[in-house]
Scaffold this motif. Structure first.
Motif, mmCIF file in Angstrom:
data_model
loop_
_atom_site.group_PDB
_atom_site.id
_atom_site.type_symbol
_atom_site.label_atom_id
_atom_site.label_comp_id
_atom_site.label_asym_id
_atom_site.label_seq_id
_atom_site.Cartn_x
_atom_site.Cartn_y
_atom_site.Cartn_z
ATOM 1 N N LYS A 289 11.627 14.652 -21.888
ATOM 2 C CA LYS A 289 12.044 14.871 -20.851
ATOM 3 C C LYS A 289 11.163 13.799 -19.781
ATOM 4 N N TYR A 290 9.732 14.243 -19.819
ATOM 5 C CA TYR A 290 8.946 13.892 -18.769
ATOM 6 C C TYR A 290 8.875 12.632 -18.819
ATOM 7 N N SER A 291 8.992 11.851 -20.756
ATOM 8 C CA SER A 291 8.912 10.459 -20.736
ATOM 9 C C SER A 291 9.742 9.917 -19.826
ATOM 10 N N ASP A 292 10.795 10.050 -20.682
ATOM 11 C CA ASP A 292 11.870 9.570 -19.173
ATOM 12 C C ASP A 292 11.937 9.992 -18.122
ATOM 13 N N PHE A 293 11.473 11.374 -17.227
ATOM 14 C CA PHE A 293 12.043 10.719 -16.065
ATOM 15 C C PHE A 293 10.657 10.098 -15.758
ATOM 16 N N LEU A 294 9.322 9.288 -16.364
ATOM 17 C CA LEU A 294 8.227 8.486 -15.841
ATOM 18 C C LEU A 294 8.559 7.098 -16.049
ATOM 19 N N ASP A 295 9.600 6.917 -17.357
ATOM 20 C CA ASP A 295 10.300 5.632 -17.330
ATOM 21 C C ASP A 295 11.059 5.493 -16.380
ATOM 22 N N LEU A 296 12.544 6.487 -16.021
ATOM 23 C CA LEU A 296 12.833 5.928 -14.909
ATOM 24 C C LEU A 296 12.258 5.649 -13.597
ATOM 25 N N PHE A 297 11.292 6.588 -12.958
ATOM 26 C CA PHE A 297 10.738 6.290 -12.200
ATOM 27 C C PHE A 297 9.618 5.650 -12.232
ATOM 28 N N SER A 298 9.089 4.525 -13.029
ATOM 29 C CA SER A 298 8.089 3.358 -13.275
ATOM 30 C C SER A 298 9.723 2.257 -13.004
ATOM 31 N N LYS A 299 10.490 2.232 -13.740
ATOM 32 C CA LYS A 299 11.495 0.833 -13.573
ATOM 33 C C LYS A 299 12.602 0.720 -12.020
ATOM 34 N N SER A 300 12.266 2.133 -11.352
ATOM 35 C CA SER A 300 12.756 2.214 -10.597
ATOM 36 C C SER A 300 12.164 1.511 -9.044
ATOM 37 N N THR A 301 10.368 1.961 -9.279
ATOM 38 C CA THR A 301 9.561 1.254 -8.697
ATOM 39 C C THR A 301 9.406 -0.402 -8.059
ATOM 40 N N LEU A 302 9.302 -0.743 -9.986
ATOM 41 C CA LEU A 302 9.727 -2.170 -10.719
ATOM 42 C C LEU A 302 10.481 -3.116 -9.408
ATOM 43 N N ILE A 303 11.822 -2.655 -9.978
ATOM 44 C CA ILE A 303 13.066 -2.735 -8.976
ATOM 45 C C ILE A 303 12.515 -2.543 -7.633
ATOM 46 N N GLY A 304 12.032 -2.078 -6.975
ATOM 47 C CA GLY A 304 12.137 -2.197 -5.601
ATOM 48 C C GLY A 304 10.646 -3.229 -5.382
ATOM 49 N N LEU A 305 9.831 -3.057 -6.585
ATOM 50 C CA LEU A 305 8.296 -4.160 -6.122
ATOM 51 C C LEU A 305 9.733 -5.917 -5.890
ATOM 52 N N TYR A 306 9.767 -5.958 -6.697
ATOM 53 C CA TYR A 306 10.441 -7.025 -6.722
ATOM 54 C C TYR A 306 11.528 -7.504 -5.716
ATOM 55 N N GLU B 281 0.665 -1.216 -0.168
ATOM 56 C CA GLU B 281 -0.132 0.203 0.274
ATOM 57 C C GLU B 281 1.275 1.087 0.245
ATOM 58 N N LEU B 282 1.807 1.192 0.795
ATOM 59 C CA LEU B 282 2.895 1.907 0.787
ATOM 60 C C LEU B 282 3.481 2.319 -0.876
ATOM 61 N N PHE B 283 3.990 1.403 -0.806
ATOM 62 C CA PHE B 283 4.687 1.479 -2.450
ATOM 63 C C PHE B 283 2.880 2.368 -3.222
ATOM 64 N N GLU B 284 2.166 1.569 -3.657
ATOM 65 C CA GLU B 284 1.226 2.061 -3.818
ATOM 66 C C GLU B 284 1.237 3.600 -4.132
ATOM 67 N N LYS B 285 0.876 3.881 -2.582
ATOM 68 C CA LYS B 285 0.487 5.538 -2.627
ATOM 69 C C LYS B 285 2.173 6.298 -3.536
ATOM 70 N N GLN B 286 3.276 6.168 -2.714
ATOM 71 C CA GLN B 286 4.912 6.987 -3.319
ATOM 72 C C GLN B 286 3.892 7.018 -5.071
ATOM 73 N N HIS B 287 4.056 5.784 -6.012
ATOM 74 C CA HIS B 287 3.696 5.957 -6.971
ATOM 75 C C HIS B 287 3.229 6.882 -6.993
ATOM 76 N N SER B 288 1.830 6.218 -6.802
ATOM 77 C CA SER B 288 0.772 7.771 -7.120
ATOM 78 C C SER B 288 0.953 9.160 -7.189
ATOM 79 N N SER B 289 1.416 9.111 -5.852
ATOM 80 C CA SER B 289 1.694 10.942 -6.166
ATOM 81 C C SER B 289 3.090 11.477 -6.086
ATOM 82 N N THR B 290 4.352 10.814 -6.409
ATOM 83 C CA THR B 290 4.682 11.270 -7.997
ATOM 84 C C THR B 290 4.603 11.210 -8.821
#
Length: 156
Positions: A112-129, A32-41
């Motif tokens: 620029k923002y697509s790269d931001f979103l891509d990198l953030f999504s990848k880091s979230t995925l690594i954290g979830l893994y 739940e914490l990961f989900e809140k952090q992801h959506s707010s970011t």
């Protein structure tokens, strides 16, 4: 079972929550914490993206207004349907350059923002893994202690 039914069951039966159940509760809270952090970011990134596009549009409105005045002055009393006059006025006023430059800047911001979103999504995925891998090894360890069997995470 609903959360009310689970709570009612625990209260009526005076049941103690086991270590394995506690780990499931903990992983649920972490997810739940990961989900809140992801959506707010993501919301923050999208808001910044929109603010930057709005600032760009506002900046180009002033330039486009002055370019339109220059275009109108250049066309003046000449025939407005003559393609040569239109091309000359467009070139002198810089309207075509402004439209091209504005589109380039919009594409640059988008990239620029697509790269931001891509990198953030990848880091979230690594954290979830990592979280899931850690949780799986914890479950295996607790279940091997509880059931007196040798369970290892790598066997799955």
């Amino acid at each position: 079972m609903t959360p009310f039914q689970i709570t009612f069951h625990f209260l009526n039966n005076q049941r103690k929550i086991e270590q394995l159940e506690k780990s499931f509760i903990a992983i649920d809270e972490q997810l739940e914490l990961f989900e809140k952090q992801h959506s707010s970011t993501i919301k923050n990134y999208l808001k910044s993206w929109q603010e930057e596009l709005d600032a760009l549009t506002e900046r180009y409105k002033k330039s486009e207004k002055s370019a339109q005045q220059k275009y109108d002055e250049t066309i003046g009393d000449s025939d407005p349907n003559d393609q040569n006059n239109i091309a000359y006025a467009t070139h002198i006023s810089g309207i075509d350059y402004l439209a091209h430059k504005k589109q380039e800047d919009i594409e640059e911001i988008k990239a620029k923002y697509s790269d931001f979103l891509d990198l953030f999504s990848k880091s979230t995925l690594i954290g979830l893994y990592s979280l899931n891998e850690n949780f799986l090894s914890k479950i295996c360890e607790l279940s091997s202690q509880t059931f007196a069997k040798k369970n290892k995470a790598f066997t799955f």
